[in-house]
Design an enzyme around this catalytic site. Structure first.
Site, short mmCIF file in Angstrom:
data_model
loop_
_atom_site.label_atom_id
_atom_site.label_comp_id
_atom_site.label_asym_id
_atom_site.label_seq_id
_atom_site.Cartn_x
_atom_site.Cartn_y
_atom_site.Cartn_z
N ASP A 36 -32.35 -7.22 -7.46
CA ASP A 36 -31.63 -6.49 -8.72
C ASP A 36 -32.33 -7.07 -9.82
O ASP A 36 -32.89 -7.91 -10.04
CB ASP A 36 -30.27 -7.17 -8.63
N HIS A 53 -38.76 0.09 -10.61
CA HIS A 53 -38.81 -0.04 -9.21
C HIS A 53 -40.02 0.01 -8.64
O HIS A 53 -40.27 -0.75 -7.50
CB HIS A 53 -37.95 1.49 -8.65
N GLU A 83 -23.71 3.06 -2.20
CA GLU A 83 -23.35 3.60 -3.70
C GLU A 83 -24.36 4.06 -4.57
O GLU A 83 -24.36 4.74 -5.58
CB GLU A 83 -22.70 2.37 -4.18
N LEU A 146 -42.36 -12.92 10.77
CA LEU A 146 -41.04 -13.00 10.10
C LEU A 146 -40.44 -11.60 10.66
O LEU A 146 -40.75 -10.54 10.74
CB LEU A 146 -41.60 -12.61 8.71
N ARG A 199 -29.56 -13.58 -5.25
CA ARG A 199 -29.44 -12.57 -6.07
C ARG A 199 -30.03 -12.90 -7.43
O ARG A 199 -29.28 -13.73 -8.06
CB ARG A 199 -27.94 -12.11 -6.24
N GLU A 218 -24.61 -19.63 1.91
CA GLU A 218 -24.91 -20.41 0.68
C GLU A 218 -25.53 -19.19 -0.31
O GLU A 218 -26.14 -18.30 0.27
CB GLU A 218 -25.73 -21.37 0.70
C1 FPP Z 1 -31.60 -2.60 -8.17
O1 FPP Z 1 -32.11 -2.75 -9.37
C2 FPP Z 1 -32.36 -2.27 -7.27
C3 FPP Z 1 -32.47 -1.20 -6.43
C4 FPP Z 1 -31.24 -0.43 -6.47
C5 FPP Z 1 -33.53 -0.53 -5.91
C6 FPP Z 1 -34.38 -1.57 -4.98
C7 FPP Z 1 -35.59 -0.75 -4.61
C8 FPP Z 1 -36.86 -1.42 -4.72
C9 FPP Z 1 -37.07 -3.14 -5.01
C10 FPP Z 1 -38.15 -0.77 -4.44
C11 FPP Z 1 -38.15 0.06 -3.06
C12 FPP Z 1 -38.19 -1.01 -1.99
C13 FPP Z 1 -39.09 -0.75 -0.65
C14 FPP Z 1 -38.56 -1.54 0.42
C15 FPP Z 1 -40.27 -0.15 -1.01
P1 FPP Z 1 -31.39 -2.00 -10.68
O2 FPP Z 1 -32.11 -0.70 -10.74
O3 FPP Z 1 -29.79 -1.86 -10.27
O4 FPP Z 1 -31.49 -2.73 -11.83
P2 FPP Z 1 -30.68 -2.78 -13.17
O5 FPP Z 1 -29.41 -3.52 -12.56
O6 FPP Z 1 -31.56 -3.67 -14.00
O7 FPP Z 1 -30.54 -1.49 -13.82
#
Ligand code: FPP
Length: 251
Positions: A36, A53, A83, A146, A199, A218
């Protein structure tokens, strides 16, 4: 080319300290990460959310490789939730394209001996993504390092609902249903439950992530935004895990 004995000695000392540190601690068996903070990271750097991203995807690869290096058994990352479809179409497309790029990258984790599995309701995903996922799983099925689960269109409640439907469809009698029956019908069937959930980004919630499996996990929260998350933060988290007193409801 000069040989610098002091540099060499420092390197040897650091490596042996690292080795000692690794030897004396308990690694969780299964770490699950909610990746996140990509959006906030992008905002902080005056970049579009898509750049957040992209940076998050790079961090994902670095951390997965690091987990493999330290000998972690299982890592599960939350890449896209049930979601997340509510986000603007452009952002959803960006994340799907990142996933596509990652899957197309022939190198991926092959040389790292990482075994990949995708968990979630994959059905609504684009056909080419599904085909690439299958190829990636097939191609890494004999890897012994892994075990990496990538959760895509994943939701804990959706997973439990699907498990219940399957159990009913299989005609299992209510009196025969145990906790194991449920576990065995989840995407994570056959895997140990995550014992450590990480997280970053300053949020203190599970967001529908592995809600059945994390009953006794945990948790480790931190303000670091996912793209800034480095192996040293993972080390910090694992050190913290080692200080926890896990009682599983006992005394
Ligand atoms: C949450 O941050 C992140 C996501 C919903 C997307 C996670 C995707 C990646 C890390 C990249 C793609 C992954 C792979 C496996 C290639 P957010 O967008 O909610 O951030 P914010 O809360 O700061 O807005």
């Amino acid at each position: 080319m000069f040989f610098h004995p002091p540099d060499f000695c420092v390197k040897v000392i650091v490596m042996s300290l690292f080795k000692k540190k690794c030897e004396n601690r308990i690694l969780p068996r299964h770490i699950a990460i909610i990746m996140d903070g990509n959006g906030r990271w992008a905002k902080k750097h005056s970049l579009p959310r898509s750049s957040g991203h992209v940076a998050g995807a790079k961090t994902f690869k670095d951390i997965a490789r690091y987990c493999n290096k330290i000998g972690l058994e299982y890592l599960t990352v939350y890449a896209f939730s049930t979601e997340n479809w509510k986000r603007p179409k452009e952002e959803v497309d960006n994340i799907m394209n990142l996933l596509r790029d990652y899957l197309k990258d022939a190198e991926n984790f092959k040389s790292d001996n990482i075994k990949v599995k995708f968990i979630g309701n994959l059905e609504p995903l684009a056909d080419d993504i599904k085909a690439l996922m299958k190829k990636d799983e097939e191609g890494s099925k004999d890897a012994t390092g892994l075990k990496l689960n990538i959760a895509v269109n994943y939701g804990g409640r959706d997973e439990i609902t699907r498990a219940v439907k399957k159990i009913v469809a299989d005609g299992v009698k209510p009196e025969d249903i145990t906790e194991d029956t449920v576990s065995d019908n989840l995407y994570t069937a056959g895997m140990p439950d995550p014992d450590f959930i990480i997280r970053p980004s300053g949020e203190y919630r599970l967001s529908n992530y592995l809600i059945w499996q994390s009953a006794y996990a945990e948790y480790w929260f931190s303000d670091i935004l996912w793209p800034d998350f480095k192996p040293r933060h993972l080390e910090e988290a694992i050190d913290d895990f080692n200080r926890r007193n896990r009682r599983f409801g006992g005394v």
